[in-house]
Design a protein around this motif. Sequence first.
Motif, short mmCIF file in Angstrom:
data_model
loop_
_atom_site.label_atom_id
_atom_site.label_comp_id
_atom_site.label_asym_id
_atom_site.label_seq_id
_atom_site.Cartn_x
_atom_site.Cartn_y
_atom_site.Cartn_z
N LEU A 195 -7.07 2.95 2.43
CA LEU A 195 -6.22 1.81 2.81
C LEU A 195 -6.94 0.49 2.62
CD1 LEU A 195 -4.13 2.57 6.02
CD2 LEU A 195 -3.36 1.61 3.85
N ASN A 213 -1.86 3.95 0.52
CA ASN A 213 -1.65 4.73 1.74
C ASN A 213 -1.18 6.12 1.34
OD1 ASN A 213 -1.15 5.49 4.37
ND2 ASN A 213 0.80 4.39 4.51
N VAL A 266 0.83 -1.21 0.00
CA VAL A 266 0.00 0.00 0.00
C VAL A 266 0.86 1.26 0.00
CG1 VAL A 266 -2.09 -0.95 1.02
CG2 VAL A 266 -0.23 -0.18 2.51
N ASN A 267 2.18 1.07 0.11
CA ASN A 267 3.08 2.23 0.06
C ASN A 267 3.93 2.15 -1.20
OD1 ASN A 267 2.52 3.31 2.87
ND2 ASN A 267 3.19 1.23 3.34
C1 LIG Z 1 1.10 4.95 5.82
O1 LIG Z 1 2.05 5.98 5.68
C2 LIG Z 1 2.46 6.57 6.90
C3 LIG Z 1 3.33 7.76 6.59
O2 LIG Z 1 4.25 7.49 5.57
C4 LIG Z 1 3.15 5.54 7.77
O3 LIG Z 1 3.54 6.08 8.99
C5 LIG Z 1 2.19 4.37 8.00
O4 LIG Z 1 2.84 3.35 8.72
C6 LIG Z 1 1.67 3.83 6.67
N1 LIG Z 1 0.63 2.84 6.91
C7 LIG Z 1 0.69 1.60 6.41
C8 LIG Z 1 -0.45 0.71 6.72
O5 LIG Z 1 1.60 1.19 5.72
#
Ligand SMILES: *[C@@H]1O[C@H](CO)[C@@H](O)[C@H](O)[C@H]1NC(C)=O
Length: 516
Positions: free
Chosen positions: A341, A328, A302-303
Amino acid sequence: MDAQSLLAAILILVSTATNTQAKTILFYPPPPTSYIAYHANVAGALASLGHEVWLCVPHAQLKKNLVTDKIVNILSYGEDLGDIERQLYQTTRILDKFWERQPTQGIHALYPVSQVLLKIVNVLLADKMFLDKVRNLKPDLIVLESVPFNMNMVVLPYMLDIPFAFIGTNHEAIMSKVPFSPAVTPYSIDFLSDRMTFFQKVYLTLCYLVSINFDLYHDSSLVSKFAPHKPHKSIYDIAANAEIFIAEVDHILDYPRTMLPNTKLIGGSSASPAKPLVGEFQKFVDEATTGIIVMSFGGAVVNLPPDISNKIVSAFKQLDLRVVWKINMTSPDPKQIMTSLWIPQNDLLGHQKAKLFVSHCGKNGQYEALYHGVPILCLPIYGDQGYNSERVRVKQLGLYTDIREASADELVALMKEIIYGGKYAENMRKASELYRELYKVPKHEAAYWLDHVIKYGGEYMRSPGQQMPWYQLLVLDVIAFLFLVIVVIVLAFYVLIRICYRLYKGSPQKIKSKRN
Ligand SMILES: *[C@@H]1O[C@H](CO)[C@@H](O)[C@H](O)[C@H]1NC(C)=O
Protein backbone atom coordinates in the motif's frame (compact mmCIF):
# COMPACT_ATOMS: atom_id res chain seq x y z
CA MET A 1 17.79 8.93 17.74
CA ASP A 2 20.88 8.04 15.73
CA ALA A 3 23.99 10.17 15.57
CA GLN A 4 23.13 11.64 12.20
CA SER A 5 19.68 12.89 13.14
CA LEU A 6 21.02 14.15 16.48
CA LEU A 7 23.58 16.19 14.59
CA ALA A 8 20.87 17.50 12.25
CA ALA A 9 18.72 18.48 15.23
CA ILE A 10 21.64 20.32 16.86
CA LEU A 11 22.44 22.11 13.62
CA ILE A 12 18.85 23.26 13.31
CA LEU A 13 18.80 24.43 16.94
CA VAL A 14 22.00 26.35 16.42
CA SER A 15 20.82 27.88 13.16
CA THR A 16 17.48 28.83 14.74
CA ALA A 17 19.22 30.40 17.71
CA THR A 18 21.70 32.33 15.59
CA ASN A 19 19.25 33.22 12.84
CA THR A 20 17.80 36.51 14.01
CA GLN A 21 15.81 36.56 10.78
CA ALA A 22 13.83 33.43 11.74
CA LYS A 23 10.25 33.92 10.62
CA THR A 24 6.99 32.03 10.82
CA ILE A 25 5.59 30.57 7.63
CA LEU A 26 2.27 28.83 7.17
CA PHE A 27 1.60 26.46 4.25
CA TYR A 28 -1.93 25.76 3.08
CA PRO A 29 -2.02 22.95 0.49
CA PRO A 30 -5.41 21.72 -0.80
CA PRO A 31 -6.71 18.66 1.11
CA PRO A 32 -5.77 15.82 -1.33
CA THR A 33 -2.81 13.64 -0.38
CA SER A 34 -0.43 14.49 -3.22
CA TYR A 35 -0.62 18.24 -2.56
CA ILE A 36 0.06 17.83 1.15
CA ALA A 37 2.97 15.51 0.37
CA TYR A 38 4.84 17.93 -1.85
CA HIS A 39 4.07 21.04 0.19
CA ALA A 40 5.50 19.10 3.14
CA ASN A 41 8.77 18.57 1.23
CA VAL A 42 9.18 22.27 0.59
CA ALA A 43 8.05 23.12 4.14
CA GLY A 44 10.76 20.80 5.49
CA ALA A 45 13.43 22.40 3.32
CA LEU A 46 12.34 25.87 4.47
CA ALA A 47 12.34 24.82 8.13
CA SER A 48 15.88 23.56 7.76
CA LEU A 49 16.89 27.15 6.91
CA GLY A 50 15.94 28.05 10.47
CA HIS A 51 12.35 29.23 10.10
CA GLU A 52 9.36 28.11 12.10
CA VAL A 53 7.17 26.37 9.55
CA TRP A 54 3.57 25.23 9.91
CA LEU A 55 1.54 23.17 7.49
CA CYS A 56 -2.27 22.90 7.42
CA VAL A 57 -3.51 19.31 7.30
CA PRO A 58 -7.19 18.36 7.33
CA HIS A 59 -8.09 16.31 10.38
CA ALA A 60 -8.99 13.22 8.35
CA GLN A 61 -5.54 13.17 6.71
CA LEU A 62 -3.56 13.29 9.97
CA LYS A 63 -3.39 9.51 10.33
CA LYS A 64 -1.59 9.17 7.00
CA ASN A 65 1.54 10.85 8.43
CA LEU A 66 2.14 12.78 5.23
CA VAL A 67 4.46 15.23 6.96
CA THR A 68 7.52 13.11 7.65
CA ASP A 69 9.84 15.97 8.54
CA LYS A 70 9.52 16.38 12.30
CA ILE A 71 10.69 20.00 12.20
CA VAL A 72 7.50 20.95 10.35
CA ASN A 73 4.64 21.79 12.72
CA ILE A 74 1.15 20.68 11.84
CA LEU A 75 -1.89 22.91 12.08
CA SER A 76 -4.89 20.61 11.85
CA TYR A 77 -8.27 21.88 10.73
CA GLY A 78 -11.73 20.74 9.75
CA GLU A 79 -12.65 18.11 12.35
CA ASP A 80 -16.23 18.55 11.22
CA LEU A 81 -15.41 18.43 7.53
CA GLY A 82 -14.88 14.68 7.37
CA ASP A 83 -12.64 13.00 4.80
CA ILE A 84 -12.48 15.73 2.16
CA GLU A 85 -10.44 13.66 -0.25
CA ARG A 86 -13.02 10.88 -0.19
CA GLN A 87 -15.78 13.43 -0.69
CA LEU A 88 -13.93 14.75 -3.71
CA TYR A 89 -13.84 11.33 -5.30
CA GLN A 90 -17.43 10.56 -4.31
CA THR A 91 -18.91 13.82 -5.55
CA THR A 92 -16.94 14.03 -8.75
CA ARG A 93 -17.03 10.23 -9.38
CA ILE A 94 -13.95 10.93 -11.45
CA LEU A 95 -12.52 7.42 -11.07
CA ASP A 96 -15.82 5.69 -11.77
CA LYS A 97 -16.23 7.92 -14.79
CA PHE A 98 -12.81 6.89 -16.04
CA TRP A 99 -13.55 3.18 -15.75
CA GLU A 100 -16.97 3.81 -17.35
CA ARG A 101 -15.13 5.41 -20.27
CA GLN A 102 -16.53 8.88 -19.76
CA PRO A 103 -14.34 11.94 -20.37
CA THR A 104 -12.11 12.82 -17.38
CA GLN A 105 -9.71 15.29 -18.97
CA GLY A 106 -10.28 18.89 -19.93
CA ILE A 107 -11.20 22.18 -18.41
CA HIS A 108 -14.75 21.06 -17.45
CA ALA A 109 -13.47 18.08 -15.42
CA LEU A 110 -11.99 20.46 -12.85
CA TYR A 111 -15.29 22.21 -12.23
CA PRO A 112 -16.91 19.72 -9.81
CA VAL A 113 -13.64 19.60 -7.83
CA SER A 114 -13.68 23.37 -7.49
CA GLN A 115 -17.28 23.30 -6.23
CA VAL A 116 -16.41 20.86 -3.42
CA LEU A 117 -13.39 22.94 -2.42
CA LEU A 118 -15.42 26.15 -2.57
CA LYS A 119 -17.68 24.74 0.15
CA ILE A 120 -14.62 23.88 2.24
CA VAL A 121 -13.23 27.41 1.89
CA ASN A 122 -16.58 28.85 2.98
CA VAL A 123 -16.53 26.71 6.12
CA LEU A 124 -12.86 27.32 6.84
CA LEU A 125 -12.93 31.10 6.52
CA ALA A 126 -15.92 31.23 8.89
CA ASP A 127 -14.25 28.86 11.39
CA LYS A 128 -13.24 31.01 14.37
CA MET A 129 -11.01 28.30 15.83
CA PHE A 130 -9.02 27.93 12.63
CA LEU A 131 -8.71 31.69 12.16
CA ASP A 132 -7.60 32.16 15.77
CA LYS A 133 -4.96 29.47 15.35
CA VAL A 134 -3.65 31.27 12.27
CA ARG A 135 -3.75 34.72 13.94
CA ASN A 136 -1.93 33.44 17.02
CA LEU A 137 0.90 32.11 14.89
CA LYS A 138 1.39 35.61 13.45
CA PRO A 139 2.73 34.20 10.18
CA ASP A 140 5.10 36.42 8.21
CA LEU A 141 4.18 34.60 5.02
CA ILE A 142 1.40 32.26 3.92
CA VAL A 143 2.23 29.80 1.14
CA LEU A 144 -0.73 28.72 -0.98
CA GLU A 145 -1.10 26.18 -3.76
CA SER A 146 -1.72 27.86 -7.11
CA VAL A 147 -3.89 25.18 -8.75
CA PRO A 148 -7.00 27.09 -9.97
CA PHE A 149 -9.45 25.35 -7.67
CA ASN A 150 -7.45 26.39 -4.60
CA MET A 151 -7.22 30.06 -5.54
CA ASN A 152 -10.14 31.08 -3.32
CA MET A 153 -7.81 30.69 -0.37
CA VAL A 154 -6.10 34.02 -1.22
CA VAL A 155 -8.92 35.52 0.81
CA LEU A 156 -7.22 34.19 3.97
CA PRO A 157 -4.00 36.26 3.71
CA TYR A 158 -5.99 39.17 2.29
CA MET A 159 -8.41 39.33 5.23
CA LEU A 160 -5.57 38.95 7.74
CA ASP A 161 -3.18 41.34 5.95
CA ILE A 162 -0.39 38.80 5.61
CA PRO A 163 1.95 38.59 2.57
CA PHE A 164 1.57 35.38 0.61
CA ALA A 165 3.34 33.31 -2.00
CA PHE A 166 2.21 30.63 -4.43
CA ILE A 167 3.67 27.27 -5.15
CA GLY A 168 1.98 24.97 -7.60
CA THR A 169 1.95 22.24 -10.16
CA ASN A 170 1.50 24.60 -13.08
CA HIS A 171 2.85 27.81 -14.38
CA GLU A 172 -0.39 29.78 -14.12
CA ALA A 173 -0.05 32.42 -16.84
CA ILE A 174 -3.47 33.95 -16.21
CA MET A 175 -3.16 34.04 -12.44
CA SER A 176 0.32 35.54 -12.44
CA LYS A 177 -0.67 37.89 -15.31
CA VAL A 178 2.06 36.97 -17.74
CA PRO A 179 1.61 38.17 -21.32
CA PHE A 180 1.56 34.93 -23.30
CA SER A 181 0.53 33.40 -26.58
CA PRO A 182 -1.98 30.54 -26.52
CA ALA A 183 -0.18 29.21 -29.61
CA VAL A 184 2.72 27.92 -27.48
CA THR A 185 1.29 27.94 -23.95
CA PRO A 186 -0.72 24.77 -23.48
CA TYR A 187 -2.96 24.51 -20.45
CA SER A 188 -2.19 21.39 -18.50
CA ILE A 189 -5.38 19.79 -19.70
CA ASP A 190 -6.20 17.29 -22.38
CA PHE A 191 -3.37 15.91 -24.44
CA LEU A 192 -2.02 19.27 -25.59
CA SER A 193 1.63 20.13 -26.16
CA ASP A 194 3.39 23.25 -27.46
CA ARG A 195 3.02 21.87 -30.98
CA MET A 196 -0.69 22.32 -31.65
CA THR A 197 -2.88 22.06 -34.72
CA PHE A 198 -4.91 25.07 -35.76
CA PHE A 199 -8.11 23.81 -34.17
CA GLN A 200 -6.34 22.88 -30.95
CA LYS A 201 -5.21 26.50 -30.82
CA VAL A 202 -8.78 27.66 -31.40
CA TYR A 203 -9.96 25.41 -28.56
CA LEU A 204 -7.20 26.57 -26.22
CA THR A 205 -7.76 30.25 -27.03
CA LEU A 206 -11.43 29.82 -26.18
CA CYS A 207 -10.45 28.11 -22.90
CA TYR A 208 -8.19 31.04 -22.01
CA LEU A 209 -10.83 33.62 -22.96
CA VAL A 210 -13.38 31.88 -20.74
CA SER A 211 -10.89 31.56 -17.86
CA ILE A 212 -9.92 35.22 -18.07
CA ASN A 213 -13.46 36.55 -18.26
CA PHE A 214 -15.33 34.29 -15.85
CA ASP A 215 -14.76 33.15 -12.28
CA LEU A 216 -14.88 29.52 -13.35
CA TYR A 217 -13.17 27.88 -10.42
CA HIS A 218 -13.43 30.62 -7.86
CA ASP A 219 -15.87 33.04 -6.36
CA SER A 220 -14.92 36.68 -5.91
CA SER A 221 -17.92 37.28 -3.64
CA LEU A 222 -15.88 35.55 -0.92
CA VAL A 223 -13.79 38.72 -0.74
CA SER A 224 -16.63 41.01 0.36
CA LYS A 225 -18.04 38.24 2.54
CA PHE A 226 -14.90 37.56 4.56
CA ALA A 227 -12.87 40.73 4.10
CA PRO A 228 -15.54 43.47 4.25
CA HIS A 229 -13.02 45.79 5.93
CA LYS A 230 -10.75 45.68 2.86
CA PRO A 231 -11.19 47.22 -0.59
CA HIS A 232 -13.12 44.86 -2.82
CA LYS A 233 -10.94 43.12 -5.37
CA SER A 234 -11.47 40.07 -7.54
CA ILE A 235 -9.76 36.83 -6.54
CA TYR A 236 -7.55 37.21 -9.64
CA ASP A 237 -6.46 40.72 -8.64
CA ILE A 238 -5.56 39.59 -5.14
CA ALA A 239 -3.72 36.55 -6.47
CA ALA A 240 -1.61 38.59 -8.90
CA ASN A 241 -0.20 40.43 -5.89
CA ALA A 242 1.66 37.38 -4.54
CA GLU A 243 5.26 37.93 -3.43
CA ILE A 244 6.39 35.13 -5.73
CA PHE A 245 4.99 32.40 -7.99
CA ILE A 246 6.90 29.15 -7.67
CA ALA A 247 5.95 26.55 -10.25
CA GLU A 248 6.81 22.88 -10.17
CA VAL A 249 7.61 22.69 -13.85
CA ASP A 250 10.77 23.09 -15.89
CA HIS A 251 11.86 23.60 -19.48
CA ILE A 252 13.09 20.07 -20.02
CA LEU A 253 10.17 17.78 -19.26
CA ASP A 254 7.73 20.64 -19.79
CA TYR A 255 7.85 23.33 -22.50
CA PRO A 256 9.58 26.72 -22.62
CA ARG A 257 7.10 29.42 -21.58
CA THR A 258 7.12 33.18 -21.24
CA MET A 259 7.28 34.42 -17.67
CA LEU A 260 8.05 37.35 -15.39
CA PRO A 261 10.94 37.55 -12.91
CA ASN A 262 8.63 36.76 -10.00
CA THR A 263 7.86 33.35 -11.48
CA LYS A 264 10.46 30.76 -10.54
CA LEU A 265 10.46 27.30 -12.05
CA ILE A 266 11.89 24.67 -9.77
CA GLY A 267 10.95 21.32 -11.33
CA GLY A 268 9.25 18.74 -9.10
CA SER A 269 9.98 19.14 -5.40
CA SER A 270 9.24 15.55 -4.45
CA ALA A 271 12.36 14.36 -6.30
CA SER A 272 15.58 14.30 -4.34
CA PRO A 273 18.68 12.11 -4.02
CA ALA A 274 17.64 8.53 -3.20
CA LYS A 275 18.17 7.05 0.25
CA PRO A 276 19.24 3.40 0.46
CA LEU A 277 16.34 0.95 0.54
CA VAL A 278 15.61 -0.80 3.80
CA GLY A 279 13.72 -3.86 5.04
CA GLU A 280 11.62 -5.94 2.66
CA PHE A 281 12.13 -3.48 -0.20
CA GLN A 282 15.90 -3.76 0.09
CA LYS A 283 15.73 -7.56 0.20
CA PHE A 284 13.36 -7.80 -2.78
CA VAL A 285 15.40 -5.42 -4.95
CA ASP A 286 18.75 -6.92 -3.93
CA GLU A 287 17.55 -10.30 -5.15
CA ALA A 288 16.47 -8.92 -8.53
CA THR A 289 19.06 -10.02 -11.05
CA THR A 290 17.82 -8.33 -14.22
CA GLY A 291 16.34 -5.08 -12.87
CA ILE A 292 13.08 -3.78 -11.49
CA ILE A 293 9.92 -2.06 -12.65
CA VAL A 294 8.28 0.42 -10.29
CA MET A 295 4.54 0.76 -10.70
CA SER A 296 2.10 3.17 -9.07
CA PHE A 297 -1.18 4.95 -9.77
CA GLY A 298 -0.40 7.55 -7.15
CA GLY A 299 -1.51 8.39 -3.64
CA ALA A 300 -5.22 8.02 -4.09
CA VAL A 301 -5.69 5.19 -6.60
CA VAL A 302 -4.70 1.95 -4.90
CA ASN A 303 -7.78 -0.09 -5.81
CA LEU A 304 -8.13 -1.20 -9.43
CA PRO A 305 -10.98 -3.09 -11.13
CA PRO A 306 -10.03 -6.81 -11.17
CA ASP A 307 -9.97 -7.07 -14.98
CA ILE A 308 -7.44 -4.25 -15.11
CA SER A 309 -5.17 -5.60 -12.37
CA ASN A 310 -5.35 -9.11 -13.90
CA LYS A 311 -4.32 -7.71 -17.26
CA ILE A 312 -1.36 -5.87 -15.73
CA VAL A 313 -0.28 -8.97 -13.80
CA SER A 314 -0.34 -11.12 -16.91
CA ALA A 315 1.75 -8.51 -18.72
CA PHE A 316 4.35 -8.43 -15.94
CA LYS A 317 4.52 -12.23 -15.99
CA GLN A 318 5.76 -12.10 -19.57
CA LEU A 319 8.74 -9.99 -18.53
CA ASP A 320 11.96 -11.11 -16.93
CA LEU A 321 12.00 -8.30 -14.34
CA ARG A 322 10.90 -7.89 -10.76
CA VAL A 323 8.07 -5.47 -10.01
CA VAL A 324 7.39 -3.27 -6.98
CA TRP A 325 3.76 -2.24 -7.25
CA LYS A 326 1.81 0.19 -5.10
CA ILE A 327 -1.60 -1.42 -4.96
CA ASN A 328 -4.14 -2.72 -2.45
CA MET A 329 -3.87 -6.38 -3.45
CA THR A 330 -2.06 -9.51 -2.29
CA SER A 331 0.67 -10.44 -4.73
CA PRO A 332 -0.28 -13.19 -7.18
CA ASP A 333 3.43 -14.16 -7.33
CA PRO A 334 5.54 -12.79 -4.44
CA LYS A 335 8.76 -14.06 -6.11
CA GLN A 336 8.36 -11.67 -9.03
CA ILE A 337 5.80 -9.08 -7.92
CA MET A 338 5.87 -7.26 -4.62
CA THR A 339 2.65 -5.42 -3.75
CA SER A 340 2.33 -2.83 -1.02
CA LEU A 341 0.00 0.00 0.00
CA TRP A 342 3.01 2.24 0.42
CA ILE A 343 6.31 2.22 -1.49
CA PRO A 344 9.46 4.38 -1.09
CA GLN A 345 8.94 5.58 -4.65
CA ASN A 346 11.73 8.16 -4.90
CA ASP A 347 14.26 5.71 -3.42
CA LEU A 348 13.13 2.86 -5.67
CA LEU A 349 13.36 5.04 -8.79
CA GLY A 350 16.78 6.20 -7.63
CA HIS A 351 18.01 2.61 -7.36
CA GLN A 352 20.39 1.63 -10.13
CA LYS A 353 18.30 -1.44 -10.96
CA ALA A 354 15.21 0.64 -11.84
CA LYS A 355 14.52 0.11 -15.56
CA LEU A 356 10.98 1.41 -15.99
CA PHE A 357 8.36 3.43 -14.17
CA VAL A 358 4.75 2.47 -14.94
CA SER A 359 2.66 5.37 -13.74
CA HIS A 360 -0.58 7.32 -13.99
CA CYS A 361 1.76 10.28 -14.60
CA GLY A 362 0.95 12.59 -11.77
CA LYS A 363 3.41 15.45 -11.49
CA ASN A 364 5.27 14.17 -8.42
CA GLY A 365 6.12 10.71 -9.75
CA GLN A 366 6.97 12.04 -13.18
CA TYR A 367 9.58 14.41 -11.79
CA GLU A 368 11.02 11.68 -9.59
CA ALA A 369 11.46 9.55 -12.70
CA LEU A 370 13.07 12.46 -14.55
CA TYR A 371 15.39 13.19 -11.64
CA HIS A 372 16.58 9.59 -11.52
CA GLY A 373 16.53 9.07 -15.30
CA VAL A 374 13.98 6.26 -15.46
CA PRO A 375 11.82 6.10 -18.63
CA ILE A 376 8.05 6.00 -18.15
CA LEU A 377 5.07 4.06 -19.42
CA CYS A 378 2.22 6.50 -18.82
CA LEU A 379 -1.28 5.24 -18.04
CA PRO A 380 -3.15 8.52 -17.44
CA ILE A 381 -6.48 8.62 -15.61
CA TYR A 382 -7.64 12.19 -15.02
CA GLY A 383 -6.67 15.80 -14.34
CA ASP A 384 -3.29 16.84 -15.69
CA GLN A 385 -2.20 13.25 -16.31
CA GLY A 386 -3.14 13.27 -19.99
CA TYR A 387 -1.10 16.43 -20.49
CA ASN A 388 1.81 14.97 -18.51
CA SER A 389 1.70 11.80 -20.63
CA GLU A 390 1.71 13.76 -23.85
CA ARG A 391 4.85 15.65 -22.85
CA VAL A 392 6.58 12.34 -22.14
CA ARG A 393 5.64 11.17 -25.63
CA VAL A 394 6.61 14.46 -27.32
CA LYS A 395 10.01 14.48 -25.59
CA GLN A 396 10.45 10.75 -26.23
CA LEU A 397 11.07 9.95 -22.59
CA GLY A 398 8.59 7.09 -22.70
CA LEU A 399 5.24 6.08 -24.16
CA TYR A 400 1.62 6.17 -23.13
CA THR A 401 -1.49 4.12 -23.63
CA ASP A 402 -5.06 3.90 -22.40
CA ILE A 403 -5.07 1.21 -19.72
CA ARG A 404 -8.78 0.54 -20.32
CA GLU A 405 -8.22 -0.40 -23.95
CA ALA A 406 -4.71 -1.89 -24.11
CA SER A 407 -4.40 -5.69 -24.01
CA ALA A 408 -1.82 -7.52 -21.90
CA ASP A 409 0.22 -8.22 -25.04
CA GLU A 410 0.16 -4.58 -26.04
CA LEU A 411 1.36 -3.61 -22.57
CA VAL A 412 4.22 -6.09 -22.86
CA ALA A 413 5.20 -4.70 -26.27
CA LEU A 414 5.20 -1.12 -24.96
CA MET A 415 7.23 -2.01 -21.87
CA LYS A 416 9.77 -3.95 -23.94
CA GLU A 417 10.05 -1.09 -26.42
CA ILE A 418 10.84 1.34 -23.59
CA ILE A 419 13.19 -0.93 -21.64
CA TYR A 420 15.10 -2.57 -24.48
CA GLY A 421 14.49 -0.15 -27.39
CA GLY A 422 17.32 2.04 -26.12
CA LYS A 423 16.05 5.38 -27.32
CA TYR A 424 13.83 6.20 -24.34
CA ALA A 425 16.28 5.19 -21.63
CA GLU A 426 19.02 7.20 -23.36
CA ASN A 427 16.82 10.30 -23.79
CA MET A 428 15.78 10.04 -20.17
CA ARG A 429 19.39 9.74 -19.04
CA LYS A 430 20.35 12.90 -20.93
CA ALA A 431 17.25 14.80 -19.73
CA SER A 432 18.00 13.77 -16.17
CA GLU A 433 21.57 15.02 -16.40
CA LEU A 434 20.43 18.39 -17.77
CA TYR A 435 17.64 18.60 -15.21
CA ARG A 436 19.96 18.06 -12.26
CA GLU A 437 22.42 20.54 -13.70
CA LEU A 438 19.75 23.24 -13.90
CA TYR A 439 17.38 22.54 -11.06
CA LYS A 440 19.70 21.00 -8.43
CA VAL A 441 17.46 19.73 -5.62
CA PRO A 442 14.07 21.34 -6.38
CA LYS A 443 12.74 21.55 -2.82
CA HIS A 444 15.86 23.47 -1.80
CA GLU A 445 15.38 25.86 -4.73
CA ALA A 446 11.77 26.45 -3.62
CA ALA A 447 12.91 27.04 -0.03
CA TYR A 448 15.61 29.41 -1.27
CA TRP A 449 13.10 31.60 -3.13
CA LEU A 450 10.59 31.63 -0.28
CA ASP A 451 13.36 32.61 2.12
CA HIS A 452 14.43 35.26 -0.37
CA VAL A 453 11.02 36.99 -0.49
CA ILE A 454 10.69 36.68 3.28
CA LYS A 455 13.90 38.70 3.55
CA TYR A 456 13.54 41.11 0.65
CA GLY A 457 9.89 41.02 -0.38
CA GLY A 458 8.73 40.42 -3.94
CA GLU A 459 7.87 44.00 -4.83
CA TYR A 460 11.03 44.61 -6.85
CA MET A 461 10.18 41.73 -9.21
CA ARG A 462 6.59 42.79 -9.74
CA SER A 463 5.50 44.29 -13.04
CA PRO A 464 2.77 46.97 -13.03
CA GLY A 465 1.17 44.82 -15.72
CA GLN A 466 0.23 42.35 -13.01
CA GLN A 467 -2.34 44.81 -11.70
CA MET A 468 -3.72 45.84 -15.10
CA PRO A 469 -6.85 44.45 -16.68
CA TRP A 470 -6.01 42.21 -19.63
CA TYR A 471 -7.20 44.70 -22.26
CA GLN A 472 -4.60 47.16 -20.98
CA LEU A 473 -1.87 44.57 -20.59
CA LEU A 474 -2.38 43.36 -24.17
CA VAL A 475 -2.69 47.03 -25.27
CA LEU A 476 -6.08 46.32 -26.80
CA ASP A 477 -7.08 49.83 -25.73
CA VAL A 478 -4.09 51.31 -27.55
CA ILE A 479 -4.77 49.21 -30.63
CA ALA A 480 -8.41 50.33 -30.57
CA PHE A 481 -7.29 53.95 -30.24
CA LEU A 482 -4.83 53.66 -33.11
CA PHE A 483 -7.48 51.99 -35.20
CA LEU A 484 -9.83 54.85 -34.43
CA VAL A 485 -7.19 57.39 -35.43
CA ILE A 486 -6.69 55.60 -38.74
CA VAL A 487 -10.42 55.47 -39.34
CA VAL A 488 -10.71 59.19 -38.61
CA ILE A 489 -7.81 60.02 -40.95
CA VAL A 490 -9.21 57.86 -43.73
CA LEU A 491 -12.63 59.42 -43.29
CA ALA A 492 -11.12 62.90 -43.29
CA PHE A 493 -9.29 62.15 -46.55
CA TYR A 494 -12.42 60.73 -48.08
CA VAL A 495 -14.43 63.82 -47.17
CA LEU A 496 -11.63 66.06 -48.40
CA ILE A 497 -11.42 64.24 -51.74
CA ARG A 498 -15.18 64.42 -52.18
CA ILE A 499 -15.15 68.14 -51.50
CA CYS A 500 -12.30 68.63 -53.97
CA TYR A 501 -14.10 66.56 -56.54
CA ARG A 502 -17.28 68.56 -56.11
CA LEU A 503 -15.36 71.81 -56.35
CA TYR A 504 -13.64 70.54 -59.48
CA LYS A 505 -16.95 69.46 -61.04
CA GLY A 506 -18.51 72.84 -60.25
CA SER A 507 -15.46 74.88 -61.33
CA PRO A 508 -15.70 77.36 -64.31
CA GLN A 509 -13.09 75.34 -66.29
CA LYS A 510 -15.23 72.28 -66.11
CA ILE A 511 -18.34 74.24 -67.10
CA LYS A 512 -16.39 75.72 -70.00
CA SER A 513 -15.17 72.37 -71.25
CA LYS A 514 -18.72 71.00 -70.98
CA ARG A 515 -19.99 73.75 -73.23
CA ASN A 516 -17.39 72.84 -75.81
C1 LIG B 1 -8.14 -2.46 0.42
O1 LIG B 1 -9.07 -3.44 0.00
C2 LIG B 1 -9.92 -3.91 1.04
C3 LIG B 1 -10.73 -5.07 0.51
O2 LIG B 1 -11.21 -4.82 -0.79
C4 LIG B 1 -10.78 -2.77 1.56
O3 LIG B 1 -11.61 -3.19 2.59
C5 LIG B 1 -9.87 -1.65 2.05
O4 LIG B 1 -10.63 -0.54 2.44
C6 LIG B 1 -8.87 -1.25 0.96
N1 LIG B 1 -7.90 -0.31 1.50
C7 LIG B 1 -7.69 0.89 0.93
C8 LIG B 1 -6.65 1.74 1.58
O5 LIG B 1 -8.26 1.30 -0.05
